[in-house]
Design an enzyme around this catalytic site. Structure first.
Site, PDB file in Angstrom:
ATOM      1  N   ARG A   1       4.664  -2.768  17.382  1.00  0.00           N
ATOM      2  CA  ARG A   1       5.456  -2.578  16.173  1.00  0.00           C
ATOM      3  C   ARG A   1       6.111  -3.916  15.850  1.00  0.00           C
ATOM      4  O   ARG A   1       7.235  -4.198  16.255  1.00  0.00           O
ATOM      5  CB  ARG A   1       6.511  -1.500  16.385  1.00  0.00           C
ATOM      6  CG  ARG A   1       7.178  -1.032  15.096  1.00  0.00           C
ATOM      7  CD  ARG A   1       8.285  -0.024  15.388  1.00  0.00           C
ATOM      8  NE  ARG A   1       7.810   1.191  16.017  1.00  0.00           N
ATOM      9  CZ  ARG A   1       7.264   2.214  15.362  1.00  0.00           C
ATOM     10  NH1 ARG A   1       7.105   2.149  14.048  1.00  0.00           N
ATOM     11  NH2 ARG A   1       6.859   3.289  16.009  1.00  0.00           N
TER      12      ARG A   1
ATOM     13  N   LYS B   1       2.204   4.798   1.163  1.00  0.00           N
ATOM     14  CA  LYS B   1       2.245   5.500   2.447  1.00  0.00           C
ATOM     15  C   LYS B   1       2.025   6.988   2.202  1.00  0.00           C
ATOM     16  O   LYS B   1       2.844   7.659   1.590  1.00  0.00           O
ATOM     17  CB  LYS B   1       3.580   5.276   3.151  1.00  0.00           C
ATOM     18  CG  LYS B   1       3.583   5.786   4.587  1.00  0.00           C
ATOM     19  CD  LYS B   1       4.882   5.476   5.280  1.00  0.00           C
ATOM     20  CE  LYS B   1       4.767   5.779   6.766  1.00  0.00           C
ATOM     21  NZ  LYS B   1       4.210   7.096   7.075  1.00  0.00           N
TER      22      LYS B   1
ATOM     23  N   ARG C   1      -3.580   9.942  16.163  1.00  0.00           N
ATOM     24  CA  ARG C   1      -2.599   8.933  16.552  1.00  0.00           C
ATOM     25  C   ARG C   1      -2.397   8.874  18.063  1.00  0.00           C
ATOM     26  O   ARG C   1      -2.160   7.808  18.630  1.00  0.00           O
ATOM     27  CB  ARG C   1      -1.266   9.226  15.851  1.00  0.00           C
ATOM     28  CG  ARG C   1      -0.154   8.255  16.155  1.00  0.00           C
ATOM     29  CD  ARG C   1       1.165   8.768  15.593  1.00  0.00           C
ATOM     30  NE  ARG C   1       2.268   7.899  15.954  1.00  0.00           N
ATOM     31  CZ  ARG C   1       2.789   6.985  15.156  1.00  0.00           C
ATOM     32  NH1 ARG C   1       2.301   6.800  13.949  1.00  0.00           N
ATOM     33  NH2 ARG C   1       3.808   6.238  15.555  1.00  0.00           N
TER      34      ARG C   1
ATOM     35  N   GLU D   1      -5.808   6.955   6.844  1.00  0.00           N
ATOM     36  CA  GLU D   1      -4.991   8.167   6.797  1.00  0.00           C
ATOM     37  C   GLU D   1      -5.881   9.338   6.410  1.00  0.00           C
ATOM     38  O   GLU D   1      -6.565   9.295   5.383  1.00  0.00           O
ATOM     39  CB  GLU D   1      -3.868   8.007   5.775  1.00  0.00           C
ATOM     40  CG  GLU D   1      -2.756   9.016   5.913  1.00  0.00           C
ATOM     41  CD  GLU D   1      -1.718   8.620   6.944  1.00  0.00           C
ATOM     42  OE1 GLU D   1      -0.768   9.402   7.151  1.00  0.00           O
ATOM     43  OE2 GLU D   1      -1.853   7.526   7.541  1.00  0.00           O
TER      44      GLU D   1
ATOM     45  N   GLU E   1       0.855  -1.182   0.000  1.00  0.00           N
ATOM     46  CA  GLU E   1       0.000   0.000   0.000  1.00  0.00           C
ATOM     47  C   GLU E   1       0.892   1.232   0.000  1.00  0.00           C
ATOM     48  O   GLU E   1       1.981   1.210   0.565  1.00  0.00           O
ATOM     49  CB  GLU E   1      -0.909   0.032   1.242  1.00  0.00           C
ATOM     50  CG  GLU E   1      -1.883  -1.123   1.340  1.00  0.00           C
ATOM     51  CD  GLU E   1      -2.616  -1.134   2.679  1.00  0.00           C
ATOM     52  OE1 GLU E   1      -2.413  -0.171   3.463  1.00  0.00           O
ATOM     53  OE2 GLU E   1      -3.349  -2.093   2.945  1.00  0.00           O
TER      54      GLU E   1
END
EC number: 6.5.1.1
Length: 1017
Positions: free
Chosen positions: A860, A669, A689, A717, A667
């Protein structure tokens, strides 16, 4: 009868009528050495011959001098003998040994070091019953490297600088350190010039027969090829600035501190000290073998605590001697004149302050929290950290366990709690200064040592010799007995024998934070903080302020808190972690773990959860290798019968199938704001965020989402969007500052859209454990007005097919919501081509995802990877600012920035400086912010509170000794201000290493190179 010791700007022995190193003029004082902070114009002094000579050179005043040779005993008074012994600190430095028939023996060390210096007499260790010793470096952190190694490093620095046609300038105190350096450089055969003040004092040394290698007084005309030694205070002077090509190095024990090079604004810093380090302090005590010890200067409280833990009676002079977790000794008594907590005035509109009457050793006392946190910081071992927290948390009730868990994450409130303390650095500093009764210079000095607001505040508050309500330090010195315990004063003022030391509880501190968040305006908040600091010990204040600033800096990540909670409550770790991911409230998780109700914590709408994060990779090849290795490992585990692919797993049935699964989901960014959209019935909320509500700033998106027929939580986003493509982030920023009204023209002026790439919750059903390909399919149907479940879409080798990407969306929503396009790659070349295409469209880079992966909030991992190879960027924090030039000469437009070293307590390490990329408006706003948050000023340069995160783009990164990180950026420029990120989220030293390695192998060779032009339509 024991020795009486009074402390106030020096030590006073009333039984003898003599002072020890009095700071201000007195009738009679022993002077341990000739440094200015140990001397004054006394009427009568006792000192060594060397100290007397140096004082005459520095302090021209008439006085009676009793000069005593080392080792020779004389009568100080009729019933007390005195002997001076070398201290090893500088030439002539002396320890004072007093021997009294009734009081016993007392040894006052002054400043000392055991390491044998080249320009000072070696330190002696005479036995004494009571020792009063300096503990400048009284923490375990301060163990200096071997002297030979440090001197070799200094010589190497000098040789390399001269080889580069530069002039090495070494900063060391003109008395002591400079002479040590001069002697030490003899073997390197480096020619030396001395600053005029240093030259003068070196001549005094020579009068006592001390020989030095050849040296010259400073001469600018012939300085090239020489090493220049000068005092530290000259580093900002014209004296240094006029030296051509100078490179500077600070020679100090504080070079052991993180960020020393930055703090001293030098090119290098070397840990060579004239004080004893931590190990030598312990060796000294062992050699002298005292019955009791009083500590002063530096880390006196910490070192006294260390000695008590080793079974020796020890107390810090002039500081609170609160007991740590597990210490069984009796605490010091309350000083005369101290107000009880309940009697102290409040700064909150005259309302009495909370009583804070929790017993010191009660499980819920804040003192126990402090002790546990210090114990966590003291060990680098993960299992030991967990064990400390497990034992601490297990003793707490469910509510207190929740409060402690929140505090351990460095927050006053759970992450999803919208309350904000808004206690800025200036308010903290003012409160600390007022409570401690010290100057701003004292505070700056403390901040220099620690580079941490909490630690600096604790150190400053520990300097106060009297609590509020006492007489001023200048009028009533603190009286100490032989144990170092404060004299409680007249019997009438003493607490009852049954009274015990008290402190604030965890609940008290939580209530303080609630009051601070609710208080309006800085004045009210200042009153509350000042009130609280007056009620607690310096160590408690240290952690109070760490929580306020949002970072404990004790080497503790939230994952370790979760492990400790699980162990303390006897719950499965995975259950605790899942609950924490779902609710974003560690306090609620702690309470649920203790009450065995973790299963009741579920993902619910309008309770935002942390975003899943991607791990950075510097090259396309690294992404291919990472996924291939992961698939091969999964396949091997299944073949061995130890792995379970689970629902939706892409793991093959045999290891041979692994290569076929290297197809990678890509995808683009975008350069926008990560956003969660929650919708249920007629309510819509948008979360950023950092989990803050941003619905007011984007009401047009909230209205558009109401047209969707289902309730859901989407991840995507948020972009400034026009004509089918994302606009620069600067356009989106114009919307970020607007809230509190629904501007009719806002959507047309700055149109926005959300590009969705994940679906987390749908109509009451959590999708977090579903594979990405399933979540994507449901997201597509949601935006098309049909979110009914369907069979898994077909795709090559089980990977979602490109057909998941719709050609059209619901017309009502197409201008506000879109699906992030998905492409697929087999090879690094495919990824490279996709990357260049993304860059050509003005996007940041690529996201590579495992289509079989679940959604792991706040983690992460390796299921999502990000590639920002070309025009690489780092998220950094600003640590220093300067005024610009030309039209920007009156604004702070030049920014020095740092990354964090996650392996060493997240210390900040500078990596570069940038001055381009921001608008005039942004620079003006930041100028005001930095002026209000300046820690210190060095000419045009300001050291600022590290609270502003920026994204910096650069062409390449390479190893360099210019910055503390060991790396430098080529052509850095500011891409944007990251208001959505905190300093805890900036990039790390490990990321810099990976990017530099890729650059060295050619992986970032294209950085800064424009992608090829698109083919014409």
């Amino acid at each position: 009868m024991p020795w009486d010791v009074k402390f106030s700007h020096g030590l006073y022995l009333p039984q003898l009528g003599w002072w020890l190193d009095a700071h201000f003029p007195q009738k009679r004082s022993f002077v341990s050495h000739a440094h200015s902070d140990h001397t004054a114009t006394h009427d009568e002094i006792l000192c060594s011959a060397g100290t007397a000579a140096l004082m005459r050179a520095r302090l021209d005043a008439k006085r009676i001098e009793h000069v005593l040779p080392f080792g020779q005993t004389e009568q100080l008074t009729a019933d007390c003998g005195v002997t001076l012994h070398p201290a090893g600190h500088i030439f002539g430095s002396a320890q004072c040994l007093l021997e009294h028939g009734e009081h016993g023996s007392l040894l006052y060390t002054g400043d000392f070091k055991l390491r044998r210096g080249r320009s000072a007499e070696p330190c002696a260790t005479p036995h004494a019953e009571l020792v009063i010793m300096e503990t400048t470096f009284g923490r375990p952190h301060y163990v200096f490297p071997p002297t030979a190694q440090v001197l070799n490093d200094i010589a190497t620095f000098c040789h390399e600088t001269i080889a580069d046609d530069g002039v090495p300038v070494l900063f060391g105190y003109s008395l002591g350190k400079s002479q040590e350096l001069l002697c030490s450089l003899e073997e390197s055969q480096l020619p030396v010039m001395l600053h005029p003040q240093t030259h003068k004092l070196t001549r005094v040394y020579e009068q006592f027969g001390i020989a030095f290698p050849p040296y010259r007084e400073f001469d600018l005309a012939t300085v090239r090829g020489h090493v220049v030694i000068c005092p530290p205070q000259s580093r900002e002077s014209a004296f240094v600035r006029r030296i051509p090509g100078h490179r500077t190095a600070m020679i100090t024990g504080w070079a052991m501190d993180p960020g020393a090079i930055y703090r001293y604004q030098c090119d290098a810093a070397f840990p060579l000290s004239d004080h004893a380090d931590y190990q030598d302090l312990l060796r000294f005590v062992e050699a002298v073998n005292p019955q009791r010890v009083l500590t002063l200067h530096g880390f006196a409280t910490e070192f006294a605590q260390t000695l008590r833990e080793r079974g020796l009676e020890a107390w810090a002079i002039g500081e609170d001697n609160q007991l740590e977790l597990g210490i069984r000794s009796s605490p010091p008594q309350v000083r005369a004149g101290d107000a009880t907590p309940s009697s102290r005035s409040s700064g909150d509109a005259g309302v009495a302050a909370p009583a804070c009457a929790t017993p010191l050793h009660a499980p819920d006392s804040f003192a126990r929290f402090v002790a546990a946190a210090d114990a966590v910081k003291a060990t680098p071992k993960k299992l030991e950290k967990i064990a400390v927290l497990r034992d601490y948390l297990a003793a707490l009730t469910p509510p207190d366990m929740g409060t402690a868990a929140t505090f351990l994450t460095g927050r006053a409130f759970p992450q999803r709690d919208p309350r904000n303390l808004t206690l800025g650095w200036s308010v903290i500093k003012r409160a600390v200064l007022e409570v401690a009764g010290v100057t701003e210079a004292d505070y700056r000095d403390a901040y220099h040592r620690f580079a941490d607001t909490g630690d600096a505040a604790g150190a400053v508050l520990a300097q106060r010799s009297l609590r509020p309500g006492d007489a001023t330090p200048s009028s009533r010195p603190e009286i100490l007995g032989v144990a170092g315990v404060a004299d409680p004063g007249p019997a009438a003022s003493r607490p009852a024998a049954t009274s015990a030391p008290t402190t604030c509880s965890l609940a008290d501190m939580a209530l303080f934070f609630e009051r601070a968040a609710a208080a309006r305006g800085p004045a009210a908040k200042l009153d509350l903080l000042r009130e609280r600091l007056a009620l607690i010990t310096p160590d408690e204040a240290r952690y109070l302020i760490k929580i306020i600033t949002g970072d404990l800096r004790i080497g503790l990540k939230e994952g370790l808190v979760e492990e400790a909670l699980a162990a303390a409550a006897g719950q499965p770790l995975e259950a605790v972690r899942e609950a924490a991911m779902l609710c974003g409230d560690i306090a609620a998780v702690a309470r649920a773990a203790r009450t065995d109700t973790l299963a009741e914590i579920q993902l619910t709408v309008f309770n935002p959860l942390q975003f899943m994060l991607a791990s950075p990779e510097p090259t396309a090849e690294a992404i291919v290798d990472r996924f291939a290795a992961q698939r091969t490992a999964e396949a091997a585990a299944i073949v061995a019968g130890v792995g379970d692919p689970g629902p939706g797993s892409s793991s093959p049935a045999t290891a041979d199938a692994a290569p076929a699964l290297a197809r990678i989901w890509l995808e683009e960014k975008y350069d926008g704001i990560r956003c969660q959209l929650h919708k249920s019935g007629g309510r819509v909320e948008l979360y950023s965020r950092d989990l803050n509500v941003i619905t007011e700033q984007f009401p047009d998106l909230a209205r558009a989402a109401l047209a969707l027929p289902h309730d859901f939580i989407g991840d995507g986003e948020l972009l400034a969007w026009r004509d089918g493509r994302a606009l620069p982030f600067a356009e989106l920023q114009k919307r970020l500052g607007r809230k509190g009204g629904d501007d009719f023209f806002l959507g047309a002026e700055i149109p926005v859209s959300i590009s969705f790439y994940d679906l987390l919750w749908l109509d009451g059903r959590s999708l977090l454990k579903e594979p990405l390909r399933e979540r994507r399919a449901l997201l597509e149907r949601l935006l098309h007005g049909d979110a009914t479940p369907s069979s898994r879409p077909d795709g090559d080798e089980g990977v979602a097919a490109p057909a998941l990407q719709p050609a059209t969306l619901n017309p009502q929503l197409s201008t506000k919501f879109s699906l992030a396009p998905v492409t697929f790659a087999h090879t690094a070349s495919d990824i490279e081509a996709a990357f260049l295409a993304a860059r050509q469209r003005g996007n940041e880079g690529l996201m590579a995802k495992d289509p079989a992966s679940g959604y792991t909030p706040g983690r992460r991992g390796l299921a999502w990877l990000k590639l920002k190879k070309a025009y690489a960027t780092l998220d950094v924090v600003v640590v220093g600012v300067e005024y610009g030039h030309g039209k920007r000469r009156d604004v702070l437009s030049d920014y020095t920035f740092a990354i964090r070293d996650e392996e060493h307590d997240n210390q900040l390490l500078t990596v570069g400086k940038a001055y381009s990329g921001l608008t005039d408006v942004e620079i003006a706003q930041l100028t005001q912010h930095f002026l209000e948050h300046t820690l210190e000023v060095h000419g045009r340069y300001r050291v600022v509170v590290p609270d502003t995160v920026i994204e910096v783009a650069f062409d390449t990164i390479q190893p360099s000794s210019r910055h503390q990180s060991g790396f430098a950026l080529r052509f850095p420029r500011i891409a944007r201000i990251r208001t959505d990120k905190t300093p805890a989220e900036i990039d790390t030293l490990a990321t810099c290493r990976k990017l530099a390695a890729a650059a060295g192998s050619g992986g970032i060779a294209a950085v800064g190179a424009r992608p090829p032009p698109a083919a014409s339509d």
